[in-house]
Design a protein around this motif. Sequence first.
Motif, PDB file in Angstrom:
ATOM      1  N   ARG A   1       0.314  -0.980   0.027  1.00 28.12           N
ATOM      2  CA  ARG A   1      -0.106   0.064   0.327  1.00 28.12           C
ATOM      3  C   ARG A   1       0.944   1.407   0.115  1.00 28.12           C
ATOM      4  O   ARG A   1       0.394   2.566  -1.083  1.00 28.12           O
ATOM      5  N   LEU A   2       1.970   0.755   1.250  1.00 26.67           N
ATOM      6  CA  LEU A   2       2.911   2.040   0.813  1.00 26.67           C
ATOM      7  C   LEU A   2       3.451   2.873  -1.084  1.00 26.67           C
ATOM      8  O   LEU A   2       3.340   3.626  -1.251  1.00 26.67           O
ATOM      9  N   LEU A   3       4.401   1.484  -1.226  1.00 23.21           N
ATOM     10  CA  LEU A   3       4.189   1.743  -2.730  1.00 23.21           C
ATOM     11  C   LEU A   3       3.407   2.494  -3.755  1.00 23.21           C
ATOM     12  O   LEU A   3       3.306   2.945  -4.486  1.00 23.21           O
ATOM     13  N   GLY A   4       2.057   1.751  -3.711  1.00 25.18           N
ATOM     14  CA  GLY A   4       1.389   2.663  -4.161  1.00 25.18           C
ATOM     15  C   GLY A   4       0.610   3.812  -4.387  1.00 25.18           C
ATOM     16  O   GLY A   4       0.451   4.139  -5.280  1.00 25.18           O
ATOM     17  N   GLU A   5       0.604   4.600  -2.811  1.00 22.51           N
ATOM     18  CA  GLU A   5       0.879   5.291  -2.395  1.00 22.51           C
ATOM     19  C   GLU A   5       1.589   5.981  -2.949  1.00 22.51           C
ATOM     20  O   GLU A   5       1.339   7.507  -3.665  1.00 22.51           O
ATOM     21  N   THR A   6       3.169   5.713  -2.672  1.00 24.03           N
ATOM     22  CA  THR A   6       4.032   6.516  -3.301  1.00 24.03           C
ATOM     23  C   THR A   6       4.073   6.585  -4.370  1.00 24.03           C
ATOM     24  O   THR A   6       4.371   7.456  -5.383  1.00 24.03           O
ATOM     25  N   LEU A   7       4.045   5.458  -6.087  1.00 22.25           N
ATOM     26  CA  LEU A   7       4.150   5.906  -6.588  1.00 22.25           C
ATOM     27  C   LEU A   7       2.571   6.718  -6.844  1.00 22.25           C
ATOM     28  O   LEU A   7       2.875   7.483  -8.568  1.00 22.25           O
ATOM     29  N   ARG A   8       1.341   6.989  -7.014  1.00 22.22           N
ATOM     30  CA  ARG A   8       0.914   7.942  -7.378  1.00 22.22           C
ATOM     31  C   ARG A   8       0.853   9.447  -6.905  1.00 22.22           C
ATOM     32  O   ARG A   8       0.587  10.026  -8.030  1.00 22.22           O
ATOM     33  N   THR A   9       2.200   9.614  -5.892  1.00 21.40           N
ATOM     34  CA  THR A   9       2.639  11.162  -5.253  1.00 21.40           C
ATOM     35  C   THR A   9       3.306  11.694  -7.097  1.00 21.40           C
ATOM     36  O   THR A   9       4.093  12.898  -7.587  1.00 21.40           O
ATOM     37  N   ARG A  10       4.260  10.690  -7.456  1.00 20.63           N
ATOM     38  CA  ARG A  10       5.551  10.426  -8.442  1.00 20.63           C
ATOM     39  C   ARG A  10       5.381   9.919  -9.711  1.00 20.63           C
ATOM     40  O   ARG A  10       6.270   9.930 -10.857  1.00 20.63           O
ATOM     41  N   THR A  11       4.513   9.847 -10.172  1.00 26.37           N
ATOM     42  CA  THR A  11       3.723   9.082 -11.967  1.00 26.37           C
ATOM     43  C   THR A  11       2.526   9.463 -12.287  1.00 26.37           C
ATOM     44  O   THR A  11       1.927   9.379 -11.667  1.00 26.37           O
ATOM     45  N   ASP A  12       2.202  10.037 -13.373  1.00 23.76           N
ATOM     46  CA  ASP A  12       0.801   9.859 -14.199  1.00 23.76           C
ATOM     47  C   ASP A  12      -0.371   8.818 -14.190  1.00 23.76           C
ATOM     48  O   ASP A  12      -0.768   9.187 -14.508  1.00 23.76           O
ATOM     49  N   ALA A  13       0.585   7.513 -14.292  1.00 24.37           N
ATOM     50  CA  ALA A  13      -0.461   6.447 -14.638  1.00 24.37           C
ATOM     51  C   ALA A  13      -1.018   6.066 -13.261  1.00 24.37           C
ATOM     52  O   ALA A  13      -0.984   6.543 -12.691  1.00 24.37           O
ATOM     53  N   LEU A  14      -2.319   4.690 -14.071  1.00 24.04           N
ATOM     54  CA  LEU A  14      -3.570   4.659 -13.256  1.00 24.04           C
ATOM     55  C   LEU A  14      -2.255   3.816 -11.991  1.00 24.04           C
ATOM     56  O   LEU A  14      -1.749   2.550 -12.721  1.00 24.04           O
ATOM     57  N   VAL A  15      -2.578   3.390 -10.950  1.00 23.12           N
ATOM     58  CA  VAL A  15      -1.648   2.579  -9.986  1.00 23.12           C
ATOM     59  C   VAL A  15      -3.360   1.557  -9.443  1.00 23.12           C
ATOM     60  O   VAL A  15      -3.420   2.164  -8.834  1.00 23.12           O
ATOM     61  N   ILE A  16      -2.494   0.236  -9.424  1.00 23.60           N
ATOM     62  CA  ILE A  16      -3.801  -0.642  -8.883  1.00 23.60           C
ATOM     63  C   ILE A  16      -2.706  -1.503  -7.807  1.00 23.60           C
ATOM     64  O   ILE A  16      -1.767  -1.951  -8.190  1.00 23.60           O
TER      65      ILE A  16
END
Length: 208
Positions: A107-122
């Motif tokens: 969950r931490l990786l997912g939230e961090t990816l949302r703040t650093r990429t424009d991709a749809l993160v699942i």
Amino acid sequence: MMRHRITVRSRAIAALAALMLSGCVSLGGGEPPESLLTLTPTATAPTGSGSGARTGGEAGAGAIAVMTPEAPAKLDVLRVPVTVSATEIAYLKDAYWVDKPARLLRRLLGETLRTRTDALVIDTDDSPTEPEVKLRGTLLDMGYDAPSRSAVVRFEAIRTTAEGGAVSRRFEATESGIPAEASAVGPALNRAANRVAADVADWIAGES
């Protein structure tokens, strides 16, 4: 005679059911912990923000799926492992995770990816599309090293693509000078895990 057999059988079934229940439910014993540890992202996506997979191509293009990492037996519990020596592992007193470390890191990786990429993160098991990129790997360590008085998070990340490509990289963060107390180790592990998550997100963004 038949009634006696039925009675004995009924008592045996009742005893077996009670035995099975006792393995699932605690009828007393130790006190629950006063507090539980978790991983909290240092940066979160703002409320109302969103992203989507690219259109005009294959379904899932631009989406990143974060899978639950594999973990060794010492981390497949709700306790914080303590490395005492090269051959001895213990668990930190009064330190309990709210969920297993691998799921917390996901969950931490997912939230961090949302703040650093424009991709749809699942970062859940319910995926609406087949993603272009999958982030998986092994959580090698998320615990306390007694000899060095350090909180350590170590993650072997693997990035795979829908085309069959795969690349791996190991990430590690350490917080030194930490006393062997749950009140100190918990926040230190959270800081270390956030640094690992940020490094992984930057790596994924750079590879995409």
